[in-house]
Enzyme design. Structure first.
Site, PDB file in Angstrom:
ATOM      1  N   TYR A  76    -126.826 -19.566  -2.172  1.00 23.85           N
ATOM      2  CA  TYR A  76    -126.957 -19.939  -3.583  1.00 23.85           C
ATOM      3  C   TYR A  76    -125.644 -20.530  -4.091  1.00 23.85           C
ATOM      4  O   TYR A  76    -125.634 -21.517  -4.828  1.00 23.85           O
ATOM      5  CB  TYR A  76    -127.352 -18.730  -4.444  1.00 23.85           C
ATOM      6  CG  TYR A  76    -127.636 -19.146  -5.864  1.00 23.85           C
ATOM      7  CD1 TYR A  76    -128.915 -19.554  -6.233  1.00 23.85           C
ATOM      8  CD2 TYR A  76    -126.622 -19.198  -6.818  1.00 23.85           C
ATOM      9  CE1 TYR A  76    -129.179 -19.993  -7.516  1.00 23.85           C
ATOM     10  CE2 TYR A  76    -126.876 -19.636  -8.099  1.00 23.85           C
ATOM     11  CZ  TYR A  76    -128.157 -20.026  -8.452  1.00 23.85           C
ATOM     12  OH  TYR A  76    -128.413 -20.469  -9.710  1.00 23.85           O
ATOM     13  N   PHE A 128    -132.009 -50.182 -16.779  1.00 23.54           N
ATOM     14  CA  PHE A 128    -132.939 -49.573 -15.830  1.00 23.54           C
ATOM     15  C   PHE A 128    -133.706 -48.510 -16.593  1.00 23.54           C
ATOM     16  O   PHE A 128    -133.171 -47.870 -17.507  1.00 23.54           O
ATOM     17  CB  PHE A 128    -132.239 -48.982 -14.595  1.00 23.54           C
ATOM     18  CG  PHE A 128    -133.268 -48.450 -13.628  1.00 23.54           C
ATOM     19  CD1 PHE A 128    -134.053 -49.335 -12.914  1.00 23.54           C
ATOM     20  CD2 PHE A 128    -133.507 -47.099 -13.514  1.00 23.54           C
ATOM     21  CE1 PHE A 128    -135.070 -48.865 -12.079  1.00 23.54           C
ATOM     22  CE2 PHE A 128    -134.519 -46.620 -12.677  1.00 23.54           C
ATOM     23  CZ  PHE A 128    -135.297 -47.506 -11.960  1.00 23.54           C
ATOM     24  N   THR A 129    -134.960 -48.307 -16.216  1.00 23.93           N
ATOM     25  CA  THR A 129    -135.885 -47.478 -17.008  1.00 23.93           C
ATOM     26  C   THR A 129    -135.321 -46.090 -17.335  1.00 23.93           C
ATOM     27  O   THR A 129    -135.201 -45.722 -18.511  1.00 23.93           O
ATOM     28  CB  THR A 129    -137.220 -47.324 -16.250  1.00 23.93           C
ATOM     29  OG1 THR A 129    -136.953 -46.870 -14.921  1.00 23.93           O
ATOM     30  CG2 THR A 129    -137.960 -48.654 -16.190  1.00 23.93           C
ATOM     31  N   ASP A 219    -123.475 -47.565 -11.900  1.00 24.12           N
ATOM     32  CA  ASP A 219    -124.685 -47.035 -11.275  1.00 24.12           C
ATOM     33  C   ASP A 219    -124.593 -47.446  -9.812  1.00 24.12           C
ATOM     34  O   ASP A 219    -124.834 -48.589  -9.444  1.00 24.12           O
ATOM     35  CB  ASP A 219    -125.941 -47.603 -11.943  1.00 24.12           C
ATOM     36  CG  ASP A 219    -127.217 -47.028 -11.307  1.00 24.12           C
ATOM     37  OD1 ASP A 219    -127.148 -46.558 -10.144  1.00 24.12           O
ATOM     38  OD2 ASP A 219    -128.271 -47.059 -11.959  1.00 24.12           O
ATOM     39  N   LYS A 262    -131.701 -44.088  -2.322  1.00 24.83           N
ATOM     40  CA  LYS A 262    -131.708 -45.509  -1.932  1.00 24.83           C
ATOM     41  C   LYS A 262    -130.659 -45.716  -0.841  1.00 24.83           C
ATOM     42  O   LYS A 262    -130.905 -45.400   0.315  1.00 24.83           O
ATOM     43  CB  LYS A 262    -131.425 -46.392  -3.146  1.00 24.83           C
ATOM     44  CG  LYS A 262    -132.604 -46.538  -4.115  1.00 24.83           C
ATOM     45  CD  LYS A 262    -132.787 -45.359  -5.001  1.00 24.83           C
ATOM     46  CE  LYS A 262    -133.671 -45.650  -6.192  1.00 24.83           C
ATOM     47  NZ  LYS A 262    -133.923 -44.454  -6.989  1.00 24.83           N
ATOM     48  N   ARG A 386    -143.011 -54.784 -12.516  1.00 21.70           N
ATOM     49  CA  ARG A 386    -141.717 -54.749 -13.193  1.00 21.70           C
ATOM     50  C   ARG A 386    -141.746 -55.848 -14.253  1.00 21.70           C
ATOM     51  O   ARG A 386    -141.223 -56.925 -14.089  1.00 21.70           O
ATOM     52  CB  ARG A 386    -140.549 -54.979 -12.223  1.00 21.70           C
ATOM     53  CG  ARG A 386    -140.331 -53.869 -11.231  1.00 21.70           C
ATOM     54  CD  ARG A 386    -139.485 -52.696 -11.714  1.00 21.70           C
ATOM     55  NE  ARG A 386    -140.184 -51.625 -12.404  1.00 21.70           N
ATOM     56  CZ  ARG A 386    -139.780 -50.364 -12.413  1.00 21.70           C
ATOM     57  NH1 ARG A 386    -138.709 -49.984 -11.770  1.00 21.70           N
ATOM     58  NH2 ARG A 386    -140.427 -49.458 -13.079  1.00 21.70           N
ATOM     59  N   PHE A 453    -145.089 -46.850 -17.511  1.00 23.65           N
ATOM     60  CA  PHE A 453    -145.589 -47.502 -16.291  1.00 23.65           C
ATOM     61  C   PHE A 453    -146.027 -46.507 -15.228  1.00 23.65           C
ATOM     62  O   PHE A 453    -146.897 -46.811 -14.413  1.00 23.65           O
ATOM     63  CB  PHE A 453    -144.519 -48.435 -15.708  1.00 23.65           C
ATOM     64  CG  PHE A 453    -143.199 -47.775 -15.438  1.00 23.65           C
ATOM     65  CD1 PHE A 453    -142.266 -47.635 -16.452  1.00 23.65           C
ATOM     66  CD2 PHE A 453    -142.898 -47.274 -14.184  1.00 23.65           C
ATOM     67  CE1 PHE A 453    -141.050 -47.001 -16.216  1.00 23.65           C
ATOM     68  CE2 PHE A 453    -141.690 -46.648 -13.933  1.00 23.65           C
ATOM     69  CZ  PHE A 453    -140.765 -46.509 -14.959  1.00 23.65           C
TER      70      PHE A 453
HETATM   71  N1  F0G Z   1    -130.587 -46.350 -11.142  1.00 25.29           N
HETATM   72  C1  F0G Z   1    -131.208 -47.303 -10.435  1.00 25.29           C
HETATM   73  C2  F0G Z   1    -130.570 -48.659 -10.295  1.00 25.29           C
HETATM   74  C3  F0G Z   1    -132.440 -47.028  -9.833  1.00 25.29           C
HETATM   75  O1  F0G Z   1    -133.041 -47.991  -9.138  1.00 25.29           O
HETATM   76  C4  F0G Z   1    -133.007 -45.744  -9.979  1.00 25.29           C
HETATM   77  C5  F0G Z   1    -134.305 -45.425  -9.397  1.00 25.29           C
HETATM   78  C6  F0G Z   1    -132.321 -44.783 -10.727  1.00 25.29           C
HETATM   79  C7  F0G Z   1    -131.114 -45.129 -11.286  1.00 25.29           C
HETATM   80  C8  F0G Z   1    -132.875 -43.410 -10.957  1.00 25.29           C
HETATM   81  O2  F0G Z   1    -132.773 -42.643  -9.807  1.00 25.29           O
HETATM   82  O3  F0G Z   1    -135.158 -42.189  -9.193  1.00 25.29           O
HETATM   83  O4  F0G Z   1    -133.273 -40.910  -8.179  1.00 25.29           O
HETATM   84  O5  F0G Z   1    -133.901 -40.544 -10.527  1.00 25.29           O
HETATM   85  N2  F0G Z   1    -135.081 -46.286  -8.996  1.00 25.29           N
HETATM   86  C9  F0G Z   1    -136.351 -46.060  -8.324  1.00 25.29           C
HETATM   87  C10 F0G Z   1    -136.995 -47.391  -8.039  1.00 25.29           C
HETATM   88  C11 F0G Z   1    -137.255 -45.102  -8.997  1.00 25.29           C
HETATM   89  O6  F0G Z   1    -138.151 -47.384  -7.573  1.00 25.29           O
HETATM   90  O7  F0G Z   1    -136.376 -48.431  -8.260  1.00 25.29           O
HETATM   91  P1  F0G Z   1    -133.839 -41.517  -9.412  1.00 25.29           P
END
Ligand code: F0G
Length: 472
Positions: A76, A128-129, A219, A262, A386, A453
């Site tokens: 832990y 980014f979303t 990022d 990624k 997208r 989405f």
């Molecule tokens: N920043 C970028 C540039 C991303 O592409 C993503 C995730 C995140 C942050 C968030 O990270 O998913 O680990 O919480 N992108 C995925 C995609 C979901 O399909 O492009 P996460």
């Protein structure tokens, strides 16, 4: 000659374990799509043939990473895997402090709460979303300061991820530096098509921010892919190692958020890394509330070990050349067939330009959502919208954001699919292209409040003629 070109990016690995793929019939796919509300996010993965929804968490780990999973220290507190991860992140990314999180958005959440005050502006090189949503939930307002070329799918600018310094200065002038806690710089820029930012631009952004006492946050989700583009495209950096370029990029920023799912070749994981001692103390305190103790942040020890090993594998030149080479192989094959795609091709995906693919559809018929659904129907291949659906609504006015780009992303998991799969993909896109004029578009019939989405549902539009005959 051609053979030698392929050899330039041939996979630097062989396959030791396989996972069978299921090929479905068109009837089965039609049924699955209807059940999923024509949203590829809601399909069951068992009904998918090639899964190009995302490169996030879908990577194949190496034998060394799997071996690393066996030495997980599932304590832990104080897991040995955490200390190895911390040392590797310090070495590779260069920040002094590391806070593990379950994935990227966990790190975005901590950072946004840490540094954003209500009413602050957070400029960024395109949104980014999840990043923008966490900024908004912390009371901030995202402001897009990417260069105009990024919004033009035909511009051949080599660094479409660059920050427009004049736009950034205008934000600072209008709101005052004290209302701009940091500039959020993504490398590469996912929503622009996986486009890189240049070191020169990052340096200039840093200098501008330093003059105003504003921090820069990277990022770093696909920063090693970005480094590959810098080594190939930016004058003065040819032949430089990915490791050195990565360090240089990070050295121009104060912190990074990371989705290790990624670049880092794992199925789950992330971290927040930063230099400032006081901010680290706060982040370390906050992570306990939202993710888990500061030595695991929502991860198992074995996940941290796989991530640590992934950092070395991701910085390997041969790996990255094969990874991006595969994406570019598909892009060139599609372009040769006259299929409209975003140019130049970025690092993790080929983006179909749905606005040009289905020009007869208005925005309200969700062209990119429609194209992703039709590609699945045609072939069992799953892609991601997208465009206007992903862009969501302005939280204040409630109006739809209207992004200039209306894209379908064909995203490549790392080390997963073969060149024959790539050829099948090109064939499938061409088959949809051949019947594009008959495609009717989709209406949104259910819209969730956050990140719509993921869970929105759609129904095919009645064809215009049918609508008229029905008096609609
Ligand atoms: N920043 C970028 C540039 C991303 O592409 C993503 C995730 C995140 C942050 C968030 O990270 O998913 O680990 O919480 N992108 C995925 C995609 C979901 O399909 O492009 P996460």
């Amino acid at each position: 000659m051609r053979t030698r070109e392929k050899r330039a990016w041939a996979e630097p690995f062989k396959i030791k374990m396989v996972e069978p793929l299921r090929v479905t019939t068109r009837d089965e796919r039609a049924r699955a799509l209807a059940e999923a509300g024509w949203n590829t996010f809601l399909l069951h993965s068992e009904d998918v043939y090639l899964d190009l929804l995302t490169d996030s968490g879908t990577n194949a780990m190496s034998d060394r990473q799997w071996a690393g999973m066996m030495v997980g220290d599932e304590a832990y507190a104080g897991s040995a895997n955490f200390y190895r991860l911390e040392a590797k992140v310090r070495e590779a990314y260069g920040y002094r402090h590391v806070v593990p999180t379950h994935q990227g958005r966990g790190a975005e959440h901590l950072l946004s709460r840490l540094w954003i005050k209500p009413g602050d502006r957070v400029p960024g090189n395109m949104y980014f979303t999840t990043t923008r949503l966490h900024q908004e939930l912390a009371g901030g307002v995202f402001v897009d300061v990417i260069i105009d070329e990024a919004h033009d799918p035909n511009s051949l600018h080599p660094f479409k991820g660059n920050v427009d310094l004049a736009k950034l200065e205008a934000v600072i002038r209008e709101h005052g530096a004290s209302r701009v806690p940091y500039v959020s710089v993504a490398a590469t820029v996912n929503m622009a098509g996986g486009q890189p930012i240049s070191l020169e631009n990052l340096r200039a952004t840093r200098a501008l921010c330093q003059r105003h006492g504003i921090k820069v946050v990277l990022d770093a989700t696909r920063a090693i892919e970005n480094a590959w583009f810098i080594a190939r495209r930016e004058p003065g950096h040819a032949g430089e190692s990915l490791a050195d370029i990565l360090r240089e990029m990070c050295g121009l920023t104060d912190a990074c958020t990371m989705s290790a799912k990624k670049d880092l070749l794992v199925n789950i994981g992330g971290f927040l890394a930063l230099d400032d001692d006081a901010s680290f103390e706060e982040a370390r305190n906050m992570v306990v509330v939202y993710e888990g103790l500061h030595t695991y942040g929502g991860l198992a020890g074995r996940d941290m070990e796989a991530m640590t090993l992934g950092i070395d594998e991701a910085r390997d030149e041969a790996h990255m050349t094969a990874r991006i080479g595969q994406v570019h192989y598909v892009a060139e094959a599609l372009a040769a067939e006259g299929i409209p795609i975003v140019q130049p091709t970025g690092g993790h995906a080929v983006f179909l330009d749905a606005a040009r693919f289905l020009p007869h559809l208005p925005r309200s018929a969700h062209p990119a959502q429609t194209l992703a659904a039709e590609l699945y129907l045609e072939s069992g291949i799953r892609a991601m919208e997208r465009g206007v659906v992903s862009a969501g609504r302005d939280p204040v006015t409630g109006h739809n954001h209207e992004p200039k780009l209306e894209l379908v992303r064909l995203t490549f998991p790392r080390r997963v699919y073969t060149q024959a799969h790539c050829d099948v993909l090109v064939e499938a896109v061409c088959e949809v292209w051949d019947r594009r004029h008959e495609i009717p578009g989709l209406d949104m019939v259910y819209e969730p409040k956050y990140l719509r989405f993921f869970q929105a549902r759609f129904e095919p539009r009645r064809k215009a003629a049918e609508a008229v005959s029905l008096g609609g």
